[in-house]
Design a protein around this motif. Structure first.
Motif, mmCIF file in Angstrom:
data_model
loop_
_atom_site.group_PDB
_atom_site.id
_atom_site.type_symbol
_atom_site.label_atom_id
_atom_site.label_comp_id
_atom_site.label_asym_id
_atom_site.label_seq_id
_atom_site.Cartn_x
_atom_site.Cartn_y
_atom_site.Cartn_z
ATOM 1 N N THR A 5 0.801 -1.228 0.000
ATOM 2 C CA THR A 5 0.000 0.000 0.000
ATOM 3 C C THR A 5 0.831 1.274 0.000
ATOM 4 O OG1 THR A 5 -0.117 -0.014 2.416
ATOM 5 C CG2 THR A 5 -1.891 -1.148 1.211
ATOM 6 N N HIS A 6 2.144 1.173 0.201
ATOM 7 C CA HIS A 6 3.003 2.356 0.248
ATOM 8 C C HIS A 6 4.017 2.299 -0.882
ATOM 9 C CE1 HIS A 6 1.263 2.294 4.250
ATOM 10 N NE2 HIS A 6 1.621 3.564 4.376
ATOM 11 N N LYS A 7 4.310 3.457 -1.457
ATOM 12 C CA LYS A 7 5.246 3.489 -2.578
ATOM 13 C C LYS A 7 6.455 4.381 -2.323
ATOM 14 C CE LYS A 7 3.073 7.230 -5.194
ATOM 15 N NZ LYS A 7 2.669 7.670 -6.510
ATOM 16 N N GLN A 45 22.278 5.726 -8.270
ATOM 17 C CA GLN A 45 22.210 5.209 -9.636
ATOM 18 C C GLN A 45 20.822 4.666 -9.994
ATOM 19 O OE1 GLN A 45 24.262 1.408 -10.339
ATOM 20 N NE2 GLN A 45 24.514 1.251 -8.109
ATOM 21 N N PHE A 46 20.018 4.350 -9.004
ATOM 22 C CA PHE A 46 18.708 3.754 -9.251
ATOM 23 C C PHE A 46 17.693 4.832 -9.615
ATOM 24 C CE2 PHE A 46 21.019 0.796 -6.670
ATOM 25 C CZ PHE A 46 20.665 -0.449 -7.181
ATOM 26 N N PRO A 47 16.865 4.568 -10.642
ATOM 27 C CA PRO A 47 15.919 5.593 -11.076
ATOM 28 C C PRO A 47 14.887 5.966 -10.006
ATOM 29 C CG PRO A 47 15.593 3.534 -12.292
ATOM 30 C CD PRO A 47 16.800 3.363 -11.445
ATOM 31 N N ASN A 48 14.595 5.079 -9.072
ATOM 32 C CA ASN A 48 13.612 5.373 -8.027
ATOM 33 C C ASN A 48 14.229 6.011 -6.791
ATOM 34 O OD1 ASN A 48 11.554 4.354 -9.600
ATOM 35 N ND2 ASN A 48 11.672 2.313 -8.718
ATOM 36 N N CYS A 49 15.532 6.280 -6.834
ATOM 37 C CA CYS A 49 16.197 6.941 -5.721
ATOM 38 C C CYS A 49 16.209 8.443 -5.985
ATOM 39 C CB CYS A 49 17.622 6.431 -5.549
ATOM 40 S SG CYS A 49 18.469 7.189 -4.153
ATOM 41 N N LEU A 50 15.606 9.177 -5.088
ATOM 42 C CA LEU A 50 15.507 10.631 -5.225
ATOM 43 C C LEU A 50 16.338 11.263 -4.118
ATOM 44 C CD1 LEU A 50 11.633 10.716 -5.772
ATOM 45 C CD2 LEU A 50 13.423 10.622 -7.527
ATOM 46 N N THR A 51 17.464 11.869 -4.489
ATOM 47 C CA THR A 51 18.351 12.471 -3.488
ATOM 48 C C THR A 51 18.104 13.974 -3.387
ATOM 49 O OG1 THR A 51 20.113 12.830 -5.102
ATOM 50 C CG2 THR A 51 20.149 10.734 -3.894
ATOM 51 N N TYR A 52 18.379 14.494 -2.210
ATOM 52 C CA TYR A 52 18.188 15.932 -1.979
ATOM 53 C C TYR A 52 19.355 16.495 -1.186
ATOM 54 C CZ TYR A 52 16.727 14.469 2.694
ATOM 55 O OH TYR A 52 16.693 13.915 3.951
ATOM 56 N N HIS A 68 3.814 10.448 -8.998
ATOM 57 C CA HIS A 68 4.284 9.571 -10.067
ATOM 58 C C HIS A 68 4.367 8.128 -9.570
ATOM 59 C CE1 HIS A 68 5.592 13.497 -11.529
ATOM 60 N NE2 HIS A 68 5.630 12.958 -12.747
ATOM 61 N N ALA A 69 4.438 7.219 -10.511
ATOM 62 C CA ALA A 69 4.591 5.804 -10.173
ATOM 63 C C ALA A 69 6.071 5.429 -10.277
ATOM 64 C CB ALA A 69 3.767 4.937 -11.114
ATOM 65 N N PRO A 70 6.560 4.620 -9.345
ATOM 66 C CA PRO A 70 7.958 4.191 -9.447
ATOM 67 C C PRO A 70 8.174 3.312 -10.678
ATOM 68 C CG PRO A 70 6.971 3.509 -7.349
ATOM 69 C CD PRO A 70 5.892 4.090 -8.182
ATOM 70 N N GLN A 71 9.378 3.375 -11.225
ATOM 71 C CA GLN A 71 9.710 2.521 -12.368
ATOM 72 C C GLN A 71 9.905 1.091 -11.880
ATOM 73 O OE1 GLN A 71 13.025 3.814 -14.728
ATOM 74 N NE2 GLN A 71 12.360 5.959 -14.732
ATOM 75 N N PRO A 72 9.489 0.118 -12.681
ATOM 76 C CA PRO A 72 9.757 -1.279 -12.294
ATOM 77 C C PRO A 72 11.266 -1.520 -12.234
ATOM 78 C CG PRO A 72 8.214 -1.153 -14.150
ATOM 79 C CD PRO A 72 8.737 0.228 -13.928
ATOM 80 N N LEU A 73 11.683 -2.397 -11.338
ATOM 81 C CA LEU A 73 13.093 -2.695 -11.149
ATOM 82 C C LEU A 73 13.585 -3.580 -12.290
ATOM 83 C CD1 LEU A 73 15.283 -2.131 -8.977
ATOM 84 C CD2 LEU A 73 14.705 -4.342 -7.993
ATOM 85 N N SER A 74 14.567 -3.090 -13.049
ATOM 86 C CA SER A 74 15.111 -3.873 -14.165
ATOM 87 C C SER A 74 15.957 -5.016 -13.622
ATOM 88 C CB SER A 74 15.961 -2.984 -15.073
ATOM 89 O OG SER A 74 17.159 -2.616 -14.400
ATOM 90 N N GLU A 75 16.276 -5.984 -14.470
ATOM 91 C CA GLU A 75 17.123 -7.111 -14.060
ATOM 92 C C GLU A 75 18.505 -6.616 -13.634
ATOM 93 O OE1 GLU A 75 17.395 -10.607 -16.505
ATOM 94 O OE2 GLU A 75 15.289 -10.412 -17.113
ATOM 95 N N GLU A 76 19.006 -5.626 -14.369
ATOM 96 C CA GLU A 76 20.326 -5.063 -14.059
ATOM 97 C C GLU A 76 20.342 -4.456 -12.653
ATOM 98 O OE1 GLU A 76 23.197 -1.390 -15.539
ATOM 99 O OE2 GLU A 76 21.469 -1.964 -16.753
ATOM 100 N N TYR A 77 19.315 -3.666 -12.336
ATOM 101 C CA TYR A 77 19.257 -3.046 -11.012
ATOM 102 C C TYR A 77 18.953 -4.074 -9.933
ATOM 103 C CZ TYR A 77 19.593 1.586 -13.108
ATOM 104 O OH TYR A 77 20.032 2.699 -13.771
ATOM 105 N N ALA A 78 18.145 -5.073 -10.243
ATOM 106 C CA ALA A 78 17.871 -6.143 -9.274
ATOM 107 C C ALA A 78 19.169 -6.876 -8.937
ATOM 108 C CB ALA A 78 16.819 -7.099 -9.819
#
Length: 166
Positions: A5-7, A45-52, A68-78
């Motif tokens: 339920t949390h993103k 490096q991960f697209p779903n990581c938002l740094t500040y 926005h919706a998070p991007q699915p985790l690619s095999e490379e990032y997994a």
């Protein structure tokens, strides 16, 4: 239950050294909002990581993650989040290049092998250094005198049981 339920996962820490929770959140396909800090460099490096770096960027990243919706985790990032990849990074970080190993072996086999380490003095001023050194010598001497007096008093007064008097 909460994972479905949390993103968004927020970790404002700049002192956590393992960052396991950040890795787990990324592996679950969540947005991760973390400070731009060396402990978080790997995750940037991960697209779903938002740094500040400041409050405004934090609010902007949080708003982006909420809208926005998070991007699915690619095999490379997994794979990058797997134990296998962690071991590979550890092996790489701890390896010594062959050229450096050969140079070290050659240096150690030399007749001139020796290590000289020059440390700066803890106390720069020569007079202060002598004063501290003298104080340490006097303190050690006083302690030895005290210990000697105590030992002789204990033996004379028969305070300790027989075997302990020696």
């Amino acid at each position: 239950k909460l994972g479905a339920t949390h993103k968004i996962f927020i970790n404002p820490s700049t002192s956590e050294v393992l960052c396991t929770t950040v890795a787990e959140a990324l592996a679950m396909g969540k947005f991760v909002v973390v400070p731009s800090h060396p402990s978080n460099d790997f995750f940037a490096q991960f697209p779903n990581c938002l740094t500040y770096t400041n409050k405004e960027e934090f609010v902007g990243n949080l708003y982006y993650a909420m809208t926005h919706a998070p991007q699915p985790l690619s095999e490379e990032y997994a794979h990058a989040l797997s134990w296998e990849a962690a071991i590979e990074r550890l092996e790489f970080a701890s390896s010594i290049p062959q050229k450096e190993a050969d140079a070290m072996a050659e240096a150690l086999m030399s007749n001139q092998t020796g290590v000289e380490i020059r440390l700066p003095p803890l106390i720069e001023d020569e007079e202060d250094r002598k004063r501290v050194g003298t104080t340490l010598v006097k303190t050690r001497s006083r302690y030895r005198q005290f210990r000697s007096r105590l030992a002789s008093e204990l033996q004379q007064n028969n305070v300790l049981p027989g075997p302990w008097r020696q």
